[in-house]
Design an enzyme around this catalytic site. Structure first.
Site, PDB file in Angstrom:
ATOM      1  N   SER A  84       0.916  -1.326  -0.199  1.00 55.62           N
ATOM      2  CA  SER A  84       0.012  -0.027   0.161  1.00 55.62           C
ATOM      3  C   SER A  84       0.997   1.192  -0.269  1.00 55.62           C
ATOM      4  CB  SER A  84      -0.384   0.249   1.132  1.00 55.62           C
ATOM      5  OG  SER A  84      -1.815   1.081   0.710  1.00 55.62           O
ATOM      6  N   ASP A 137      -2.496   6.565  -3.623  1.00 60.08           N
ATOM      7  CA  ASP A 137      -1.141   5.677  -3.285  1.00 60.08           C
ATOM      8  C   ASP A 137      -0.223   4.291  -3.811  1.00 60.08           C
ATOM      9  OD1 ASP A 137      -3.172   3.664  -2.795  1.00 60.08           O
ATOM     10  OD2 ASP A 137      -2.069   3.661  -1.338  1.00 60.08           O
ATOM     11  N   ASP A 181      -0.853   0.992  -4.328  1.00 59.41           N
ATOM     12  CA  ASP A 181      -2.154   0.196  -4.947  1.00 59.41           C
ATOM     13  C   ASP A 181      -3.141   0.982  -5.166  1.00 59.41           C
ATOM     14  OD1 ASP A 181      -2.160   0.544  -2.269  1.00 59.41           O
ATOM     15  OD2 ASP A 181      -3.995  -0.796  -2.108  1.00 59.41           O
ATOM     16  N   ASP A 208      -5.672   2.635  -3.730  1.00 61.20           N
ATOM     17  CA  ASP A 208      -7.179   2.610  -2.488  1.00 61.20           C
ATOM     18  C   ASP A 208      -6.698   3.719  -2.015  1.00 61.20           C
ATOM     19  OD1 ASP A 208      -5.058   1.921  -0.773  1.00 61.20           O
ATOM     20  OD2 ASP A 208      -5.878   0.360  -0.343  1.00 61.20           O
TER      21      ASP A 208
END
Length: 539
Positions: free
Chosen positions: A115, A268, A270, A272
């Protein structure tokens, strides 16, 4: 090497991976091929147990753009094969795109991503065929992981795929990429919103190393926007939307001066968590962005994490949107939405965290079309809804924000064991710090100091907190403390300080809500003296 000796060596050399707020996170050095393989096989065995798969089932796999991600993907791919299943490899795509693709087909998935955290860490996110892995699933998954580890460690050196350093003896390749996943996620939005809705709007896209950078560009282009791309990077750039780096905040202000855009957008690692700044380059915090989106979508119910701004609750409730607070982490958000859907299956449900990831718990009608539920963090929806909301109102993004959202200043930051005075900080110490300001009875979720009946324990807790947050130190009177997740301190002037140890990284977070930007900056800077003092007082 004798088999028992080998087993003992492996057991002493490698540390098991652990779940954070949403999936497994660890330093890349600890995420050996063997350990990732063991954890993936444990998850797949859990899927067999709950009858989500059978031999020969497809399991989808994708990842972000970190340097370590392809290697971990290979380990997971081999685990899928060795458990009798097939890998449907979706390549390098956003987590919500993988979830959308896999849930439409009732398939489980595994996403390799850390992430927003730095590149020296990574993670594995397990996804069931209809929803994310929840906290109730984790214990059973770890039980199967331990079974796989016992079996793997007991193998002879000749029978094992891995060397004594935990890496494959022979390279493992990846299958060809299934390209429909990204195309279907793009279509999710282009089918709902008019192709000319953002015509004449100049949007700066800060690409950096976000895995969804091309997708976001395609979505904005499809809506008619003029997209200016900036800052694409082959090196991973960690951006935590809950504590935006000063370098990014300053960059946005410079981009606003250079390009005079309608807005600046990004995500960010990834993709999400959304990143949105107005025409002046001023970043909009995730909870305020999601409040704006909810005012547009008009759900019946919204679940927010306890780190969100309390002023947004009043804003939502004025629009007849019921609100509840939950712990940080998408599994808690999803569980909260599931509870409300169980009570009323026809309710329109949403949820979000302070990081800005927006979850749709039910279908919504938008432009007379069905926007299907997507109960996982999504960055694309909140970004485009905010832009469309502003365009439909024919106002700038800053004007829309000023007219609809509470006039509070919200920011957050953290300390870790590299912060001066906090060198001894650890996750265990963070829990001790929280317990020092918490009632012994863990069922107590709030202390109200405006009440007439205040226990001596509550008074003592308040006195301990006033050593760090008092009128003499620039804070108003403490009126309440909430314990939904950490210690959330409310003051008489509606300002808030929220203390919480992170579950994803070895750091202690501080979230603040203030009435002025100057006070918000002061409160967040105070962490550099307040947190070291708390640590010193414990030691």
């Amino acid at each position: 090497m004798e088999q028992q000796t080998r087993k003992q060596l492996l057991g002493s050399k490698f540390s098991p991976l652990h779940f954070g707020t949403s999936g497994i996170r660890a330093p890349v050095a600890d995420m050996t091929d063997m350990e990732c393989y063991i954890n993936a096989r444990g998850f797949i065995r859990y899927l067999y147990k709950i009858k989500e798969i059978k031999v020969g089932s497809d399991i989808t796999l994708a990842g972000d753009l970190r340097q370590s991600t392809p290697r971990i993907m290979s380990a997971v791919h081999q685990a899928i094969l060795d458990e009798g299943c097939r890998t449907l490899f979706c390549g390098f795509i956003p987590t919500p795109a993988l979830s959308y693709y896999t849930w439409k087909r009732h398939l489980p998935a595994i996403m390799i991503t850390g992430s927003h955290i730095p590149e020296e860490l990574n993670g594995i996110k397990f996804i069931k065929s209809s929803e994310e892995v929840l906290k109730d699933d984790e214990r059973d998954i770890l039980f199967h992981v331990s079974e796989v580890r016992e079996r793997e460690y007991s193998k002879s050196e000749n029978d094992c795929l891995f060397n004594m350093d935990g890496f494959f003896k022979q390279p493992i390749g990846l299958p060809s990429i299934e390209k429909n996943a990204l195309a279907e996620f793009l279509k999710r939005y282009t089918d709902i919103f008019p192709s000319n809705i953002l015509v004449g709007k100049k949007i700066v896209l800060y690409e950096q190393s976000a895995v969804g950078r091309n997708l976001l560009k395609d979505v904005l282009n499809s809506l008619g926007a003029e997209v200016i791309c900036f800052g694409k990077s082959d090196k991973f750039i960690p951006i935590d939307t809950e504590k935006m780096p000063d370098s990014v905040i300053n960059l946005f202000k410079q981009l606003a001066k250079d390009f005079q855009p309608f807005a600046i957008v990004s995500t960010d690692g990834d993709s999400d968590r959304p990143i949105l700044a107005n025409e002046n380059g001023v970043f909009l915090s995730g909870d305020l962005l999601c409040t704006l989106v909810s005012l547009y979508l008009k759900p019946d119910f919204a679940s927010m994490t306890a780190t969100c701004d309390s002023a947004t609750i009043a804003t939502l409730e004025k629009s007849h949107i019921k609100v509840t607070l939950t712990k940080v982490g998408s599994p808690y958000c999803i569980a909260s939405m599931n509870e409300k859907l169980a009570e009323n299956p026809n309710a329109k449900i949403v949820s979000w965290e302070r990081n800005g990831g927006y979850l749709l718990g039910s279908n919504f009608v938008v432009n007379s079309k069905i926007l299907n539920a997507l109960p996982t963090r999504d960055s694309i929806l909140p970004i485009i809804i905010a832009l469309i909301f502003s365009a439909e109102e024919d106002v700038s993004l800053s004007a829309l924000i000023n007219s609809t959202l509470p006039h509070h200043f919200i920011t957050s930051s953290a300390i870790n064991n590299k912060t001066k005075g906090c060198e001894s900080y650890s996750a265990d110490l963070g829990r001790i710090m929280i317990s020092r300001f918490s009632p012994k009875d863990s069922s107590i979720k709030e202390l109200d100091f405006t009440s007439k009946n205040i226990s001596q324990e509550a008074k003592d807790i308040k006195l301990r907190l006033e050593l760090y947050f008092s009128p003499a130190l620039g804070y108003d009177t403490i009126t309440s403390i909430n314990y939904t997740d950490g210690v959330r301190i409310s003051f008489l002037n509606s300002e808030i300080v929220h203390l919480r140890p992170s579950s994803n990284a070895p750091e202690f977070r501080l979230y603040v809500t203030a009435n002025t930007e100057e006070q918000a900056n002061k409160m967040i800077t105070d962490r550099l003296s307040v947190i070291p003092a708390m640590i010193s007082d414990i030691e």
